[in-house]
Structure formats: C-alpha cells, structure tokens
Scaffold this motif. Structure first.
Motif, PDB file in Angstrom:
ATOM      1  N   CYS A  54      -0.812  -5.612  -2.916  1.00 32.41           N
ATOM      2  CA  CYS A  54       0.056  -5.039  -1.895  1.00 32.41           C
ATOM      3  C   CYS A  54       1.061  -6.081  -1.418  1.00 32.41           C
ATOM      4  CB  CYS A  54      -0.757  -4.575  -0.683  1.00 32.41           C
ATOM      5  SG  CYS A  54      -1.915  -3.253  -1.055  1.00 32.41           S
ATOM      6  N   CYS A 105       1.668  -0.734  -2.241  1.00 28.74           N
ATOM      7  CA  CYS A 105       0.517  -1.225  -2.999  1.00 28.74           C
ATOM      8  C   CYS A 105       0.534  -0.619  -4.401  1.00 28.74           C
ATOM      9  CB  CYS A 105      -0.792  -0.848  -2.313  1.00 28.74           C
ATOM     10  SG  CYS A 105      -0.981  -1.589  -0.682  1.00 28.74           S
ATOM     11  N   ARG A 163       5.078  -1.245   3.501  1.00 26.45           N
ATOM     12  CA  ARG A 163       4.012  -1.831   2.694  1.00 26.45           C
ATOM     13  C   ARG A 163       3.840  -0.970   1.447  1.00 26.45           C
ATOM     14  NH1 ARG A 163       0.145  -5.481   3.244  1.00 26.45           N
ATOM     15  NH2 ARG A 163      -1.897  -5.199   2.295  1.00 26.45           N
TER      16      ARG A 163
END
Length: 127
Positions: free
Chosen positions: A75, A54, A52
């Motif tokens: 994100c 962001c 992930r």
C-alpha cells in the motif's frame, strides 16, 4: 426459407442497438465523473487530498492483466492537490509501477486503477 430469418433479425437488431446505447451511456457517465473530479482542486480550507492505494486482490482484478508484475499486498498513501492527482500518483507507485512493452497498456492500467481509486474514495465519502 427467407421468411424464417425476419423475426430473428427483428429481435437481434434492437438488442444490439440497446447494448451499444448502454455502453455509450456508461462511458459518458465515467467521463463526466472524471471531469468533475478534475475540477475539485484545493480550496482555502484543504491544502492536500490524500489517497491510499493497495495492490489488493480486488484492485488487481479490476486492473486486470494491464498491471505488470505487481507486488501483492503493498500500500502507499499519496497526497496531491486533487483526488485525481493523488490517485494517479498512488497508482503509478503501486499497481502500475512496472512498465509494459506495449505503451497503451500502461495508460489503460493507470486509467483503470485511477477509476477504481476514485470510486472507492467517493463511496467512502458517502458513508
């Protein structure tokens, strides 16, 4: 008059040499880390590795001005066959999505974002 410069020169040269050695050592360590991540592809137990990324203030600060017009506080989670692939794809979709006119800046953006993504991923694995 020339004798005054010798002690100054004797102090400056070792400082410059040690600074260069430190930078080279840091760069080699980063290259080794990236090589080790490239080797970690999927095993029989792991099909995908998900990362992930962001566009946080911290990430944008690490990437610097190489990211062009990023959308703050977005994100994306991307899965791939290795951490490196997942981080590269996630960075391309969030932080480095808008291409610069200077081609080298796009590569630098992706490398810096990837490096930060891998560093954060490895630090969360160690916890």
């Amino acid at each position: 008059m020339v004798e005054v410069w010798w002690p100054l020169l004797g102090a400056v040269i070792p400082a410059i040499v040690s600074g260069q050695a430190w930078r080279i050592r840091k760069r080699r360590a980063e290259e080794q880390r990236l090589k080790s991540v490239r080797g970690r592809e999927k095993s029989s137990e792991e099909i995908f590795v998900c990362e992930r990324v962001c566009t946080s203030k911290r990430m944008l600060k690490k990437v610097g001005s190489f990211s062009k017009d990023p959308t703050p506080d977005t994100c994306v989670t991307v899965c791939g066959v290795s951490q490196l692939d997942a981080c590269a794809d996630a960075c391309a979709r969030t932080v480095c999505v808008n291409q610069h006119q200077v081609p080298n800046w796009n590569d630098i953006c992706l490398r810096r974002c990837q490096s930060e993504c891998l560093r954060l991923s490895n630090s969360s694995d160690a916890s």
